[in-house]
Every structure is written in C-alpha cells, then in structure tokens.
Scaffold this motif. Structure first.
Motif, PDB file in Angstrom:
ATOM      1  N   PHE A  73       3.713  -0.628  17.710  1.00  0.00           N
ATOM      2  CA  PHE A  73       4.592  -1.784  17.488  1.00  0.00           C
ATOM      3  C   PHE A  73       4.743  -2.581  18.792  1.00  0.00           C
ATOM      4  N   ALA A  74       4.872  -1.863  19.905  1.00  0.00           N
ATOM      5  CA  ALA A  74       4.975  -2.576  21.193  1.00  0.00           C
ATOM      6  C   ALA A  74       3.710  -3.412  21.413  1.00  0.00           C
ATOM      7  N   SER A  75       2.552  -2.863  21.060  1.00  0.00           N
ATOM      8  CA  SER A  75       1.299  -3.619  21.233  1.00  0.00           C
ATOM      9  C   SER A  75       1.272  -4.835  20.307  1.00  0.00           C
ATOM     10  N   LEU A  76       1.757  -4.651  19.080  1.00  0.00           N
ATOM     11  CA  LEU A  76       1.784  -5.793  18.154  1.00  0.00           C
ATOM     12  C   LEU A  76       2.626  -6.921  18.752  1.00  0.00           C
ATOM     13  N   MET A  77       3.787  -6.563  19.293  1.00  0.00           N
ATOM     14  CA  MET A  77       4.667  -7.614  19.822  1.00  0.00           C
ATOM     15  C   MET A  77       3.974  -8.383  20.949  1.00  0.00           C
ATOM     16  N   ALA A  78       3.206  -7.658  21.758  1.00  0.00           N
ATOM     17  CA  ALA A  78       2.485  -8.349  22.838  1.00  0.00           C
ATOM     18  C   ALA A  78       1.367  -9.218  22.269  1.00  0.00           C
ATOM     19  N   ALA A  79       0.767  -8.752  21.174  1.00  0.00           N
ATOM     20  CA  ALA A  79      -0.401  -9.466  20.627  1.00  0.00           C
ATOM     21  C   ALA A  79      -0.018 -10.719  19.843  1.00  0.00           C
ATOM     22  N   ILE A  80       1.212 -10.765  19.336  1.00  0.00           N
ATOM     23  CA  ILE A  80       1.568 -11.942  18.523  1.00  0.00           C
ATOM     24  C   ILE A  80       2.106 -13.099  19.360  1.00  0.00           C
ATOM     25  N   ARG A  81       2.645 -12.770  20.516  1.00  0.00           N
ATOM     26  CA  ARG A  81       3.279 -13.826  21.330  1.00  0.00           C
ATOM     27  C   ARG A  81       2.333 -15.004  21.621  1.00  0.00           C
ATOM     28  N   PRO A  82       1.093 -14.723  22.114  1.00  0.00           N
ATOM     29  CA  PRO A  82       0.221 -15.885  22.394  1.00  0.00           C
ATOM     30  C   PRO A  82      -0.113 -16.695  21.153  1.00  0.00           C
ATOM     31  N   ILE A  83      -0.124 -16.054  19.991  1.00  0.00           N
ATOM     32  CA  ILE A  83      -0.418 -16.802  18.758  1.00  0.00           C
ATOM     33  C   ILE A  83       0.757 -17.723  18.448  1.00  0.00           C
ATOM     34  N   ALA A  84       1.981 -17.170  18.543  1.00  0.00           N
ATOM     35  CA  ALA A  84       3.174 -18.002  18.286  1.00  0.00           C
ATOM     36  C   ALA A  84       3.150 -19.222  19.203  1.00  0.00           C
ATOM     37  N   GLU A  85       2.863 -18.966  20.479  1.00  0.00           N
ATOM     38  CA  GLU A  85       2.885 -20.080  21.437  1.00  0.00           C
ATOM     39  C   GLU A  85       1.768 -21.080  21.151  1.00  0.00           C
ATOM     40  N   ALA A  86       0.617 -20.567  20.712  1.00  0.00           N
ATOM     41  CA  ALA A  86      -0.520 -21.465  20.431  1.00  0.00           C
ATOM     42  C   ALA A  86      -0.218 -22.428  19.286  1.00  0.00           C
ATOM     43  N   VAL A  87       0.679 -21.995  18.368  1.00  0.00           N
ATOM     44  CA  VAL A  87       1.003 -22.892  17.244  1.00  0.00           C
ATOM     45  C   VAL A  87       2.357 -23.587  17.455  1.00  0.00           C
TER      46      VAL A  87
ATOM     47  N   ARG B 282      -0.940 -11.580  13.288  1.00  0.00           N
ATOM     48  CA  ARG B 282      -1.386 -12.726  14.090  1.00  0.00           C
ATOM     49  C   ARG B 282      -1.826 -13.871  13.169  1.00  0.00           C
ATOM     50  N   ALA B 283      -2.562 -13.506  12.126  1.00  0.00           N
ATOM     51  CA  ALA B 283      -3.045 -14.529  11.195  1.00  0.00           C
ATOM     52  C   ALA B 283      -1.873 -15.200  10.479  1.00  0.00           C
ATOM     53  N   GLY B 284      -0.864 -14.412  10.133  1.00  0.00           N
ATOM     54  CA  GLY B 284       0.310 -14.959   9.439  1.00  0.00           C
ATOM     55  C   GLY B 284       1.016 -16.011  10.291  1.00  0.00           C
ATOM     56  N   LEU B 285       1.189 -15.696  11.564  1.00  0.00           N
ATOM     57  CA  LEU B 285       1.838 -16.682  12.441  1.00  0.00           C
ATOM     58  C   LEU B 285       0.956 -17.907  12.619  1.00  0.00           C
ATOM     59  N   ALA B 286      -0.353 -17.671  12.736  1.00  0.00           N
ATOM     60  CA  ALA B 286      -1.265 -18.811  12.896  1.00  0.00           C
ATOM     61  C   ALA B 286      -1.199 -19.718  11.669  1.00  0.00           C
ATOM     62  N   ALA B 287      -0.957 -19.115  10.504  1.00  0.00           N
ATOM     63  CA  ALA B 287      -0.884 -19.905   9.257  1.00  0.00           C
ATOM     64  C   ALA B 287       0.447 -20.646   9.121  1.00  0.00           C
TER      65      ALA B 287
ATOM     66  N   VAL C 299       1.065 -19.371   2.616  1.00  0.00           N
ATOM     67  CA  VAL C 299       2.004 -19.761   3.681  1.00  0.00           C
ATOM     68  C   VAL C 299       2.016 -21.281   3.889  1.00  0.00           C
ATOM     69  N   PRO C 300       0.873 -21.896   4.241  1.00  0.00           N
ATOM     70  CA  PRO C 300       0.941 -23.362   4.376  1.00  0.00           C
ATOM     71  C   PRO C 300       1.236 -24.053   3.051  1.00  0.00           C
ATOM     72  N   LEU C 301       0.828 -23.434   1.946  1.00  0.00           N
ATOM     73  CA  LEU C 301       1.080 -24.087   0.652  1.00  0.00           C
ATOM     74  C   LEU C 301       2.573 -24.120   0.333  1.00  0.00           C
ATOM     75  N   VAL C 302       3.260 -22.990   0.478  1.00  0.00           N
ATOM     76  CA  VAL C 302       4.697 -23.044   0.147  1.00  0.00           C
ATOM     77  C   VAL C 302       5.470 -23.870   1.170  1.00  0.00           C
ATOM     78  N   LYS C 303       4.946 -23.956   2.377  1.00  0.00           N
ATOM     79  CA  LYS C 303       5.592 -24.847   3.371  1.00  0.00           C
ATOM     80  C   LYS C 303       5.468 -26.313   2.917  1.00  0.00           C
ATOM     81  N   GLU C 304       4.351 -26.592   2.260  1.00  0.00           N
ATOM     82  CA  GLU C 304       4.155 -27.954   1.757  1.00  0.00           C
ATOM     83  C   GLU C 304       5.030 -28.196   0.518  1.00  0.00           C
ATOM     84  N   LEU C 305       5.138 -27.173  -0.335  1.00  0.00           N
ATOM     85  CA  LEU C 305       5.822 -27.344  -1.622  1.00  0.00           C
ATOM     86  C   LEU C 305       7.338 -27.209  -1.537  1.00  0.00           C
ATOM     87  N   THR C 306       7.819 -26.440  -0.553  1.00  0.00           N
ATOM     88  CA  THR C 306       9.269 -26.196  -0.481  1.00  0.00           C
ATOM     89  C   THR C 306       9.756 -26.397   0.949  1.00  0.00           C
ATOM     90  N   HIS C 307      11.077 -26.379   1.077  1.00  0.00           N
ATOM     91  CA  HIS C 307      11.691 -26.476   2.409  1.00  0.00           C
ATOM     92  C   HIS C 307      12.202 -25.112   2.865  1.00  0.00           C
TER      93      HIS C 307
END
Ligand code: PEP
Ligand code: MN
Length: 347
Positions: A322-336, A288-293, A258-266
C-alpha cells in the motif's frame, strides 16, 4: 426540466419559483450550489410547456433547461459544475484533491483495524474503509461483525481522525450505521435495492453508490437519482468493475465509465481497483489508470496479512504494497492536474 436561478436572487424569489412549480402540480428538488441555485421540476403533466414559458419570464430566473436524460437531477445537462461532496469533518470529495479510501474488506477485530487505520493514514489515505455488514455470495462465508464492527470503526476514527465509510445492506440498519459512520456505502449487490436507496436518501450522511455487477451506466445513474431525488444530494459514484465474459480477473474494471459519467453527471467518481480486478498485483496499475482517467479518488483494500484475511485477501495489499501504491499514484495525480488530499486530512 431544471430552473437555474440567477445568482443575485433572494431566498424569497427562489421560493416564488418553488411555489409556482408546486401550484402547477409538480414536485421540486432544490440544489443550492456555491455558484447558483438549481430547482429541479419533478413529474410529468401536460402543462410543462406552459410552466416553462412562465418561469422563463421571471426576472430572477436565468434559464429553464429541458433535461432529455432519464435521470434528471444528477444529469450534467443544465450547466451543473462539478459537484463536491463535503463530509462532516470538512473533507471534500470531488474537488482538485484526490482521496484514497483504504482499509480491510472486513473489520475482523479491533487490533487489525486499528493497526491498518494507523498505517493507511501514515501513508496518506484520507478515509478509512471496512465492512461490518458484509454482502456474501455464499451464506457460509463470514457475514461481518455487525454493530461490534461499527464500534471498532468509530474507535479507529477517534484514534486516527480518518472519516469512516462502511456498507449498509438493510434499510432497517441505516439509523445504526449512521450513528457510527461518516459515509454510507451502498454495495454493488444492492445498487438496485430501491427501498434501501430511498432510505439512504433520507439520511444525513453522504452516500457512496457502487456500480452493480451488471448495471449499465444509465441504471447506475438512475439509482443515484433515487438518492438525490429523495433529498440526499451528497452522492458519490464508485466504479468497481462489471461482470463480463472474461474470467481471468474477478471483474472488468470499466474505466470508460469514469470520463463518461463525468460527462453525464456532476457527481464525484471513485475507482475501486481492488474489486475491479480481484488481484492484488493489478491494483496499483489500475489505480494509476483510474486517476489518469479522471477519478476523484480510489478505494483500496489493505490488510495486515492478506493470506489470512477472512474476505478478499487475494485482492488486498500488504502494508508495504500500500505504501508503494501511494508513492506510485502521486505522479499520475499531478500529471492530470490534481493533487493528493493527504495534506488536508482530518485531525
Ligand atoms: C466491498 O467494498 O467490500 C464490497 C463488498 O464491494 P462491492 O459491493 O463492490 O462488491
Ligand atoms: Mn471486499
């Protein structure tokens, strides 16, 4: 190499650059971004240095940048800002907002798809997924509902307003899938189906290109280059796990990518922790890890009753999960420094 045109250049001046490049025997690929226009020079000839020198001398050319990578147009080199892919309903992937694409592995029928679409929308998903043409390892497994499945997906879009992403496996099906979908998905098994890549490069819809099961990052980006160079600049990458020596999970979700292709491509990058892990209980932590990356979004399989799913039930989330996942990812998105895209969802 690429030619960065000055911001204040007129269309005629840009055309003059294009004409000059063509006159020297090269192909061109023009990307008009919000910030600037970039002209890609395609082809290998001896006169490249001469061309570069001549173009550098033009007053409306900001700079000429040689691209050292094997992929040229999708490369970040040359000062491309983060690319944003805009769907036809205005939804943007690759901006500050993070998108969740959710739905069943496979469209199994009308009722289950509509029920799932309404639920994922209520939870904040902004795109609906569902396979109508399914790549199956075994010829005896369900192959998908085909065109009937596409019709159901289009109905679910009409009901919920969620744009639809679905896989196209065969170049001959591209016109049909285009009539019903908002984003074309190229599956992992077809990442290097070059005829298919060429076909979707002519399509008017954005394409999400999943990483091949054993594809290197360079192979993946070269596959994206096929689509981009063919004229379709709306390409989204999707990391969905690669095959490694480890059998404890279905695939190994390569979050280094994820961070690598962000560096290599637009190009924007989506993470698919459902196929990446193959286990429903690992999906939320890896989302959560994917968003953090740094992913621009997630693709999540959701099914009303995973134990009865025709495909990929073991990695599919129930509605509650799925509802729990949506609640769990929000703080990660905001943290990054991102936010969830739900507020901008299509109507
Ligand atoms: C899918 O998204 O259902 C799928 C088949 O994914 P992949 O091509 O990544 O295996
Ligand atoms: Mn699946």
């Amino acid at each position: 190499m690429i030619v960065v045109i000055r911001r204040d250049a007129t269309p005629d001046q840009t055309q003059a650059v294009v004409d000059k490049i063509k006159a020297m025997g090269y192909g061109v690929n023009v990307s008009k971004g919000e910030e600037r226009t970039i002209v890609g020079v395609i082809g290998v000839h001896d006169n490249k240095d001469v061309l570069a020198a001549q173009l550098s001398g033009l007053p409306f050319v900001e700079r000429v940048v040689p691209i050292s990578k094997s992929y040229k147009l999708v490369a970040r080199e040359g000062g491309h800002a983060d690319g944003v892919v805009r769907l036809r309903n205005g939804v943007e992937i690759g901006g500050i907002a993070v998108h969740v694409i959710a739905g069943p592995c496979t469209v199994e029928g009308r009722a289950m798809l509509l029920e799932t679409a309404k639920h994922v929308k209520a939870c904040g998903a902004t795109l609906l997924r569902g396979g109508a043409y399914k790549p199956s390892t075994s010829p005896y497994s369900f192959q998908g509902m085909g065109k009937d499945g596409l019709e159901i997906l289009a109905e679910a879009r009409d009901v919920t307003g969620l744009p639809v992403i679905t896989e196209v496996m065969d170049p001959r099906d591209v016109p049909t899938v285009e009539r019903f979908a908002d984003v074309l998905q190229i599956g992992a098994r077809n990442m290097q189906n070059f005829n298919l890549l060429k076909e979707v490069s002519k399509a008017r819809l954005p394409v999400m290109l999943k990483r091949g099961l054993s594809a290197t990052i360079e192979e993946w980006l070269l596959a994206a280059e096929y689509i981009y160079a063919g004229g379709n600049h709306n390409v989204i990458l999707c990391e969905r796990g690669i095959r490694t020596f480890e059998p404890a999970t279905r695939n190994t979700l390569d979050l280094n990518a994820v961070p690598l292709v962000k560096e290599l491509t637009h190009l924007p990058v989506i993470v698919d922790p459902s196929h990446g892990t193959g286990r429903w209980n690992l999906v939320t932590p890896m989302a959560r890890a994917g968003l953090a990356a740094g992913a621009d979004g997630l693709m999540i399989e959701v099914h009303p009753n995973p134990s009865e799913a025709l495909k990929d039930g073991f990695e599919s989330l129930t509605f509650d999960r799925f509802a729990s996942l949506m609640a769990a990812i929000r703080p990660i998105a905001e943290a990054v420094g991102r936010r969830m895209a739900a507020a901008e969802a299509a109507v």
